[in-house]
Design an enzyme around this catalytic site. Sequence first.
Site, mmCIF file in Angstrom:
data_model
loop_
_atom_site.group_PDB
_atom_site.id
_atom_site.type_symbol
_atom_site.label_atom_id
_atom_site.label_comp_id
_atom_site.label_asym_id
_atom_site.label_seq_id
_atom_site.Cartn_x
_atom_site.Cartn_y
_atom_site.Cartn_z
ATOM 1 N N GLY A 541 0.844 -1.191 0.000
ATOM 2 C CA GLY A 541 0.000 0.000 0.000
ATOM 3 C C GLY A 541 0.874 1.234 0.000
ATOM 4 O O GLY A 541 2.099 1.140 -0.086
ATOM 5 N N GLY A 542 0.230 2.372 0.094
ATOM 6 C CA GLY A 542 0.963 3.625 0.094
ATOM 7 C C GLY A 542 1.946 3.688 1.252
ATOM 8 O O GLY A 542 3.001 4.321 1.172
ATOM 9 N N GLY A 544 3.707 1.166 2.543
ATOM 10 C CA GLY A 544 4.823 0.228 2.447
ATOM 11 C C GLY A 544 4.288 -1.168 2.192
ATOM 12 O O GLY A 544 3.270 -1.326 1.528
ATOM 13 N N ASP A 657 -11.306 5.299 8.730
ATOM 14 C CA ASP A 657 -10.933 4.716 7.449
ATOM 15 C C ASP A 657 -11.581 3.342 7.291
ATOM 16 O O ASP A 657 -10.931 2.369 6.926
ATOM 17 C CB ASP A 657 -9.413 4.642 7.326
ATOM 18 C CG ASP A 657 -8.957 4.572 5.869
ATOM 19 O OD1 ASP A 657 -9.799 4.799 4.977
ATOM 20 O OD2 ASP A 657 -7.772 4.283 5.629
#
Length: 863
Positions: A541-542, A544, A657
């Site tokens: 993902g963004g 890591g 989220d």
Amino acid sequence: MVNLNKNKSSKISLSCLLLLFLQHLFSIGADNYNLYHAVEDLAINCGAIGNSTSDLDQTRRTWIGDNNSNDQFTLIEHEKDSVSASATQVNPSVKQVPYYTARLSFSEFTYSFRVTDGQKFIRLHFFPATYGYFDRSNSLFSVKAGFYTLLKDFNASAISEESFFREYCINVGQARSLNITFTPTLTHKLDSYAFINGIELVSMPTNLYYSKPGGEELKLVGHGNSFPIMNNTALETVYRINVGGSPISSEKDTGMYRYWDIDDSFLEKKYEHSLPAVYGSDLRPKYEIIPSYTAPDDVYLTARSYGMNATTNYNVTWNFKVDTKFIYMVRLHFCELELTLTEANQRVFQIFVADMLAEKRADVILWTGYNLVPYYKDYAILFDKSGSSKQLNLSIKLQPVQTRFAYDVILNGVEIFKVSDIGTGNLAGVNPEPRQSPPQSLVPPTKPPKRSKVTTVVATVAGAGSGIIVLSFICFLIFRRTTLASDNNRNSKLRHIPLAPSKSSQSYGSSLPSDLCRYFSLAQITAATYNFDEVLVIGVGGFGKVYKGYIDENNTPVAIKRLKSGSQQGAHEFKTEIEMLSQLRHLHLVSLVGYCNDENEMILVYDFMARGTLRDHLYDSDNKPLSWKQRLEICLGAAQGLHYLHTGAKHSIIHRDIKTTNILIDEKWVAKVSDFGLSKIGPTGMSQSHISTVVKGSIGYLDPEYYKRQRLTHKSDVYSFGVVLLEVLCARPPLLLSMDKHQASLVEWARGCHKNGEIDRMVDPFLRGTIVPQCLNRYIDTAFNCLLEDGNQRLSMNDVVWGLEFTMQLQESIEGGLEVVNKREEIALLKNSVNDVEENDVLFMSTDELSTRSKTSKMTTER
Ligand SMILES: *[C@@H]1O[C@H](CO)[C@@H](O)[C@H](O)[C@H]1NC(C)=O
Ligand SMILES: *[C@@H]1O[C@H](CO)[C@@H](O)[C@H](O)[C@H]1NC(C)=O
Ligand SMILES: *[C@@H]1O[C@H](CO)[C@@H](O)[C@H](O)[C@H]1NC(C)=O
Ligand SMILES: *[C@@H]1O[C@H](CO)[C@@H](O)[C@H](O)[C@H]1NC(C)=O
Ligand SMILES: *[C@@H]1O[C@H](CO)[C@@H](O)[C@H](O)[C@H]1NC(C)=O
Ligand SMILES: *[C@@H]1O[C@H](CO)[C@@H](O)[C@H](O)[C@H]1NC(C)=O
Ligand SMILES: *[C@@H]1O[C@H](CO)[C@@H](O)[C@H](O)[C@H]1NC(C)=O
Ligand SMILES: *[C@@H]1O[C@H](CO)[C@@H](O)[C@H](O)[C@H]1NC(C)=O
């Protein structure tokens, strides 16, 4: 006689059009069966490391980071001083991939491509933002591709605040290599620099735009000569328009990633109400003459015409601004959509390009033989060259020729290309004028027609016209709403990305609780992951990568999340997650086993969730679809986890989220809420019901109220959870920007289906027939009551838990065949539970009532 014929035909066409239009409104978007498979399909994400995909892109196209040159491309720098960086300020309407990262340099750099020979598209993607010390106003550079100058002294920030791209066609010869060189213009200013965010190199079908040897050549309009587009010329796409239709994103193209814009802003105002004709997806164009990859079906299945008006005294006109220094190639796409027209000599019109007569008797059926057969015509336009560059309108005008049958025109698509200068290979105007070029798949529609105008049109245009206009207006409004909503959602990408890793990333070890969770040394972690072996990567993902590893003498599987080091954001989220999770223990929350903070690493160790994310079991995967009961159980578990977060822990916590990729599933199918990186301690005192904060979250799940007012409440999680509930039911992502306008947003689409009583349409086909209708209604009620605009009106997570539990009991009891045992009670039960969304006072039964009712239904089951 003439009139009689006319009336008859327009009546037939009215019903035909309306029917087809309605079908179009409610049908699932047609998939493309006519794809071209590009030999070369290279997308470089400049300034990025490793492969990435844009999360809005359904096709999951791989963008390769330019850090590691491979056998397909090499980055060549003379000074070796280029920098890869992330945009310092970001724009919510700009796609993250490839636009948030760039390669920038004060000196020349070259991408050298090794490719097959043949004709290719080159697309250059730019996002003129400020990147660290590269101020956006200082970029000024030229770009050459081989012999051709694509851009000269180009000031990208004068073009747009947003991302944009330029597309070129070029023929790669036997050398099978192509250098694309970026050169800062240092003559004006010494701190000029060059930058690039993304480069695409995609092969195109041979002679799609270039002239066939010995084939039909373009007519040079107004000169009578022909003009071939030879392999030694390059083209720049300046306009590509789906006339009368909606934008077509690059993913929905026929395999070449071309973007098709709408024609509204080019159409001359007085023809604004000319008829956009839209045909149903059950109709297919018949590709009998041109290859099916020429343009997406949608280009041919939408068109603009004037509506069989009994006059020849008009020119439907489109104006395209161009630089007069160049020769242009204009391609007009046609496909007769009026099914009542079957012969030549029925719809005949003149075509003027740049006010020069290009076609004296354009007759689509004469060209194609029958309706629904796509065709195109190419023209070359040479302006009166006065030497200097000048902006002029290149107009396309259609004027009907009187026939016995109709007085009308039709046009389905337009493509306009600039042709490179034969001697110099130049394609660049000196000072590029601002041109609106929207980012590939995110196209905000042009301004909606003003209500008053539409009313007058409806009043004055009779019959067929009015119906269609009203329909398309409604359709348009739906689209507007969806895009606005998704605009909002896109804002959630407003994450600040700093330029370069700061060397000062301090250790948080001291302030972190080591009594509540384990501290791992880096050595332990490297041992557990075989030194971060790529084979063990289970998620990227963004932040890591996530590895699967084993601890405690290889006995316990764990998920090891290694955050990219250096980013402040990452460091903050790392700390938040440890602090939050180490205090939380719940069956439906992922447990944090421990963490590691050695040598500036930020590593989190969690329980291993054998079955991955909920989304992996819904769509876009090879997993067996979940049964309805499994889905209910998973939703209920996740709801309980979230309810615990909201109310059960020491501090009330807002997750912020919630999405299907943050709900994980363990071996025993138990759902667990994960990823607390964005979580916030909720409001505490009674006086405070919200916390003000920068909007964060994920596209498609973001509470519109939170976005608008920047006030975070528990109800923001409830909204996101509502999206999850719909996603679970419908098995599709919350946002599909490449879909039809009315289907792009899951929430809007589902609302539409619900309103139209078409609930069955939204249910995952796999589930059809397995859900007890009453249960389905109850479930949908619960979801929509999570998604109410007004946060105060939404259910609490407690209500959601009850609602889902009740749904499950309904399913079990009715499915158990025992529903007839006490019919009267059953009916009373359902009366209360179904379809009461509209009445605000009975939005939901109280929990007491619910529990009594669920007990009742349990009893029914047991009997
Ligand atoms: C990146 O993508 C390219 C093309 O799909 C592939 O060849 C390459 O192996 C990928 N690299 C990594 C590190 O995944
Ligand atoms: C690639 O990234 C590494 C650090 O990850 C950096 O040292 C190197 O300079 C980068 N290479 C290029 C060509 O940007
Ligand atoms: C242009 O080049 C392509 C292959 O690169 C070839 O197939 C085509 O015939 C050439 N066209 C002309 C007019 O030579
Ligand atoms: C580029 O254009 C912007 C906006 O018009 C202007 O502010 C800037 O000075 C220009 N930069 C250069 C290097 O010409
Ligand atoms: C591309 O540039 C490199 C380095 O400047 C050069 O060695 C190579 O010959 C160039 N290739 C082409 C096809 O011009
Ligand atoms: C349509 O446009 C052409 C070219 O500009 C012009 O010659 C013709 O007179 C126009 N027709 C009408 C009805 O305005
Ligand atoms: C070009 O067309 C637009 C309308 O589409 C008009 O406003 C503008 O004045 C025209 N420009 C020229 C130079 O004719
Ligand atoms: C026909 O076209 C004229 C403009 O030329 C327009 O004013 C009129 O309303 C149209 N009539 C119908 C019946 O569409």
